[in-house]
Design a protein around this motif. Structure first.
Motif, mmCIF file in Angstrom:
data_model
loop_
_atom_site.group_PDB
_atom_site.id
_atom_site.type_symbol
_atom_site.label_atom_id
_atom_site.label_comp_id
_atom_site.label_asym_id
_atom_site.label_seq_id
_atom_site.Cartn_x
_atom_site.Cartn_y
_atom_site.Cartn_z
ATOM 1 N N GLY A 1 -15.617 41.138 -3.560
ATOM 2 C CA GLY A 1 -14.389 40.441 -3.167
ATOM 3 C C GLY A 1 -14.721 39.174 -2.404
ATOM 4 O O GLY A 1 -15.880 38.898 -2.069
ATOM 5 N N SER A 2 -13.699 38.397 -2.122
ATOM 6 C CA SER A 2 -13.868 37.166 -1.366
ATOM 7 C C SER A 2 -14.158 37.494 0.090
ATOM 8 O O SER A 2 -13.535 38.380 0.675
ATOM 9 C CB SER A 2 -12.600 36.313 -1.456
ATOM 10 O OG SER A 2 -12.287 36.021 -2.812
ATOM 11 N N LEU A 3 -15.114 36.761 0.673
ATOM 12 C CA LEU A 3 -15.520 37.028 2.040
ATOM 13 C C LEU A 3 -14.524 36.442 3.034
ATOM 14 O O LEU A 3 -14.041 35.313 2.875
ATOM 15 C CB LEU A 3 -16.910 36.447 2.313
ATOM 16 C CG LEU A 3 -18.075 37.106 1.575
ATOM 17 C CD1 LEU A 3 -19.386 36.426 1.943
ATOM 18 C CD2 LEU A 3 -18.157 38.594 1.889
ATOM 19 N N PHE A 4 -14.237 37.212 4.057
ATOM 20 C CA PHE A 4 -13.393 36.758 5.160
ATOM 21 C C PHE A 4 -14.250 36.897 6.416
ATOM 22 O O PHE A 4 -14.417 37.993 6.954
ATOM 23 C CB PHE A 4 -12.124 37.605 5.251
ATOM 24 C CG PHE A 4 -11.153 37.140 6.287
ATOM 25 C CD1 PHE A 4 -10.099 36.311 5.931
ATOM 26 C CD2 PHE A 4 -11.269 37.525 7.627
ATOM 27 C CE1 PHE A 4 -9.181 35.873 6.887
ATOM 28 C CE2 PHE A 4 -10.366 37.096 8.579
ATOM 29 C CZ PHE A 4 -9.313 36.264 8.213
ATOM 30 N N ASP A 5 -14.816 35.786 6.879
ATOM 31 C CA ASP A 5 -15.692 35.795 8.048
ATOM 32 C C ASP A 5 -14.825 35.920 9.303
ATOM 33 O O ASP A 5 -14.084 35.001 9.658
ATOM 34 C CB ASP A 5 -16.520 34.510 8.099
ATOM 35 C CG ASP A 5 -17.669 34.619 9.092
ATOM 36 O OD1 ASP A 5 -17.431 35.091 10.214
ATOM 37 O OD2 ASP A 5 -18.804 34.228 8.734
ATOM 38 N N VAL A 6 -14.948 37.037 9.991
ATOM 39 C CA VAL A 6 -14.070 37.307 11.122
ATOM 40 C C VAL A 6 -14.353 36.375 12.299
ATOM 41 O O VAL A 6 -13.492 36.204 13.182
ATOM 42 C CB VAL A 6 -14.195 38.779 11.577
ATOM 43 C CG1 VAL A 6 -13.764 39.722 10.469
ATOM 44 C CG2 VAL A 6 -15.617 39.105 12.016
ATOM 45 N N LEU A 7 -15.553 35.795 12.354
ATOM 46 C CA LEU A 7 -15.859 34.861 13.435
ATOM 47 C C LEU A 7 -15.382 33.450 13.124
ATOM 48 O O LEU A 7 -14.959 32.712 14.031
ATOM 49 C CB LEU A 7 -17.363 34.849 13.723
ATOM 50 C CG LEU A 7 -17.958 36.150 14.283
ATOM 51 C CD1 LEU A 7 -19.453 35.993 14.517
ATOM 52 C CD2 LEU A 7 -17.260 36.563 15.579
ATOM 53 N N GLU A 8 -15.438 33.062 11.865
ATOM 54 C CA GLU A 8 -15.046 31.702 11.495
ATOM 55 C C GLU A 8 -13.548 31.554 11.260
ATOM 56 O O GLU A 8 -13.007 30.438 11.311
ATOM 57 C CB GLU A 8 -15.787 31.269 10.232
ATOM 58 C CG GLU A 8 -17.290 31.114 10.431
ATOM 59 C CD GLU A 8 -17.979 30.629 9.171
ATOM 60 O OE1 GLU A 8 -17.273 30.481 8.139
ATOM 61 O OE2 GLU A 8 -19.207 30.392 9.204
ATOM 62 N N ALA A 9 -12.855 32.667 10.999
ATOM 63 C CA ALA A 9 -11.436 32.589 10.654
ATOM 64 C C ALA A 9 -10.618 32.031 11.814
ATOM 65 O O ALA A 9 -10.849 32.359 12.987
ATOM 66 C CB ALA A 9 -10.920 33.971 10.270
ATOM 67 N N SER A 10 -9.650 31.195 11.454
ATOM 68 C CA SER A 10 -8.769 30.592 12.458
ATOM 69 C C SER A 10 -7.586 31.515 12.737
ATOM 70 O O SER A 10 -7.375 32.529 12.047
ATOM 71 C CB SER A 10 -8.263 29.236 11.963
ATOM 72 O OG SER A 10 -7.439 29.418 10.817
ATOM 73 N N GLU A 11 -6.778 31.119 13.720
ATOM 74 C CA GLU A 11 -5.589 31.901 14.049
ATOM 75 C C GLU A 11 -4.614 31.935 12.880
ATOM 76 O O GLU A 11 -4.002 32.966 12.594
ATOM 77 C CB GLU A 11 -4.908 31.310 15.285
ATOM 78 C CG GLU A 11 -3.725 32.118 15.772
ATOM 79 C CD GLU A 11 -3.157 31.572 17.065
ATOM 80 O OE1 GLU A 11 -2.082 32.062 17.476
ATOM 81 O OE2 GLU A 11 -3.781 30.668 17.663
ATOM 82 N N ALA A 12 -4.507 30.807 12.156
ATOM 83 C CA ALA A 12 -3.625 30.756 10.986
ATOM 84 C C ALA A 12 -4.126 31.688 9.894
ATOM 85 O O ALA A 12 -3.325 32.341 9.195
ATOM 86 C CB ALA A 12 -3.539 29.322 10.469
ATOM 87 N N ASP A 13 -5.440 31.757 9.713
ATOM 88 C CA ASP A 13 -6.011 32.667 8.706
ATOM 89 C C ASP A 13 -5.652 34.110 9.030
ATOM 90 O O ASP A 13 -5.295 34.897 8.144
ATOM 91 C CB ASP A 13 -7.531 32.510 8.655
ATOM 92 C CG ASP A 13 -7.965 31.150 8.138
ATOM 93 O OD1 ASP A 13 -7.205 30.550 7.356
ATOM 94 O OD2 ASP A 13 -9.069 30.696 8.527
#
Length: 586
Positions: free
Chosen positions: A554-566
């Motif tokens: 699946g597509s990666l969702f980096d929990v450290l790089e993700a913004s508040e909007a993400d």
């Protein structure tokens, strides 16, 4: 002095009779009965000692006699030596019998011979393995659970210690529909998780190099760390040390096997306890062993209260003074203190070194109080122990007193080991105590068999106190040819079954110590007291890892790089998908 055999007069200090050639010792030996008993001698036969009519004795007979006497002495010496070497002190025989019976040796156990559980234990700890469990509710009469029939869960776990990689898949099913499939993965210091039913993303937490910098610059995590005064680099170092310790067995604290090995090597409590035992040979008593009556040697044994207290004191001193154990505790306290400091929970005014001294001082005080209570409560234990000709423990019984609050409680116990493939396969044991005018008895019976085709095991426990009774019954059988396994456990009170657990299944794949697979036909939970019943079906397995451990797709969702909007967008998406799946549970 005359020869006791041919009656000829012997010269002084003779060791051989000059007439018949027999060993007779010297005059002093002959006049001393103990000397005759100590040095066996035998007259030669008439043929070998025959003297011709001329009165002249043939030399050949003389040497035959001497040779025969020497051979006889040699044989007796060898036999006596063998007896001395093989004969054990009564105390040594008793101790050896108890150690053999209660050592926990797996030799002879059906579970070891058929399945190789110790090999499975080593396999799990050191090799790449895959394990799985699947259970589905087949039927239920418990109120509110009837509609869950057909629902269940699956757990699959894979691990590769050599590659420091692991994965787990946990699936929840409701009436044939997958509610959630939680996939976890760890490898290359990357922790990943996904729930495809709720999100197409694979959540990634990279714990590798640069973790401190990534946390500092994280749109969500960075400000949180600042608010709590957490040093991101120190936290990253702590995480790295913890991961290293998790996979490096040499760095793990509290190695129980090595601790017990040090106890056996350094602590002399066990040896001194053995020395303090008083064991005397007693009368024999018949027991039925393998359907035959066998007379077994009895030994009267006394275990003094002083010996028991000394054993407890020396053993506790070892564990409270073992430097390796102290170091393990200190490391744990230091790591806890370090984490508290990193997470901004404040710095304790007490250092780990001072804290551990207080912990050990408190532990010493607690142990001393406990031993003082036991010293005031215990009494000598007198036992009768019976061993068979091979030195195996057959039975033992004993009595002692226990004192508490000025009252004396009389306690007696007895056990009979009725042979089998291993010492505790068949036995009967009873413990009785009378205190405060009341009587409590505990009876334990076990019967088992193993003939390479069928394994059976039955255990019955019965406790009676103040007119009340409680207990449990356990039965198990296994057929090696078709793999059918049946096990039942019932918990009882006042002869009524309160709870019953049962397992019916088939082990259809088995490679000793390497792989095993079982079809669970029924795993039942019953309460006959109120008529409730619940039954599951499924399977369980353990085997060597056959495929590579893969990351979730699946597509990666980096929990450290993700913004508040993400995160907000993700939250809305999960909520939309969760409502149709879990609406019935709201």
């Amino acid at each position: 002095m005359k020869c006791p055999f041919c009656k000829k007069t012997l010269p002084d200090d003779s060791r051989f009779c000059p007439s018949c050639g027999t060993w007779v010792g010297n005059g002093a030996e002959l006049s001393d009965k103990s000397g005759l008993d100590a040095v066996p001698y035998y007259p030669i036969t008439q043929a070998s000692s025959h003297i011709p009519e001329g009165g002249k004795k043939r030399g050949k007979g003389k040497w035959i006699a001497i040779g025969g006497s020497i051979l006889a002495i040699a044989l007796c010496g060898v036999a006596a030596g063998a007896v001395i070497l093989n004969a054990k002190d009564p105390k040594e025989r008793v101790i050896a019998a108890f150690e053999q019976a209660f050592s926990g040796d797996k030799k002879g156990l059906p579970s070891e011979e058929l399945f190789g559980w110790s090999q499975f234990e080593e396999l799990i700890k050191n090799q790449d393995v895959e394990q799985g469990l699947e259970l589905y509710l087949r039927e239920s009469t418990i109120y509110g659970t009837e509609e869950l029939a057909g629902s269940g869960f699956q757990i699959q776990a894979k691990s590769s210690p050599s590659n420091r990689t692991a994965a787990a898949d946990f699936r929840v099913n409701y009436s044939g529909m997958d509610l959630a499939d939680i996939q976890l993965y760890y490898g290359d210091k990357r922790l990943m998780a996904s729930v495809p039913q709720l999100s197409p993303y694979v959540f990634l937490l990279d714990l590798g190099n640069g973790l401190g910098s990534r946390m500092t610059h994280s749109p969500i995590i960075g400000p949180l760390l600042d608010d709590y005064g957490v040093d991101a680099d120190e936290l990253a170092d702590y995480v790295d040390e913890s991961l290293e310790e998790a996979y490096d067995t040499k760095k793990r604290p509290f190695n129980i096997e090595k601790l017990l090995a040090r106890y056996q090597e350094v602590c002399k409590a066990k040896e001194r306890f053995k020395e303090a035992l008083i064991v005397e040979k007693a009368e024999k008593r018949p027991f039925t062993i393998n359907k035959k009556e066998v007379k077994c040697q009895g030994y009267h044994t006394v275990v003094s209260k002083e010996a028991m207290i000394d054993f407890l004191e020396e053993s506790s001193d070892f564990f409270l003074e073992d430097e390796v154990l102290k170091e393990d505790f200190l490391k744990t306290l230091e790591r806890t203190a370090k984490l508290n400091q990193i997470m901004g929970n404040g710095i304790s005014s007490t250092s780990p070194q001072i804290a551990i001294k207080k912990i050990y001082a408190d532990a010493q005080e607690t142990v001393d109080d406990l031993i003082k209570i036991l010293d005031d409560s215990l009494d000598d234990v007198e036992m009768m122990i019976y061993l068979d000709k091979k030195g195996n423990l057959v039975a033992f019984s004993g009595t002692t007193n226990i004192y508490a609050d000025g009252e004396e409680a009389e306690m007696e116990f007895e056990a009979e080991l009725k042979s089998g493939n291993y010492p505790l396969q068949n036995l009967e044991a009873t413990l009785g105590m009378t205190a405060y005018g009341e009587r409590i008895t505990i009876n334990l019976e076990r019967q088992g068999s193993f003939d390479k085709k069928t394994v059976t095991d039955e255990i019955s426990l019965d406790v009676r106190f103040m007119g009340e009774s409680a207990g449990a019954d356990y039965k198990m059988s296994y057929e090696t040819e078709d793999g059918e396994l049946s096990a039942h456990l019932a918990v009882k009170a006042q002869r009524l079954t309160l709870l019953s657990l049962s397992l019916e299944g088939t082990i259809d794949e088995l490679e000793k110590g390497t792989s095993i697979h079982m079809e669970i036909d029924e795993l039942g939970i019953d309460s006959p007291f109120n008529g409730q019943h619940m039954a599951f079906r499924g399977e369980a397995y353990l085997k060597r890892l056959e495929d590579e451990i893969e990351e979730p797709s699946g597509s990666l969702f980096d929990v450290l790089e993700a913004s508040e909007a993400d995160w907000e967008e993700l939250s809305e998406e999960i909520q939309q998908k969760a409502e149709p799946l879990f609406g019935d549970f709201y």
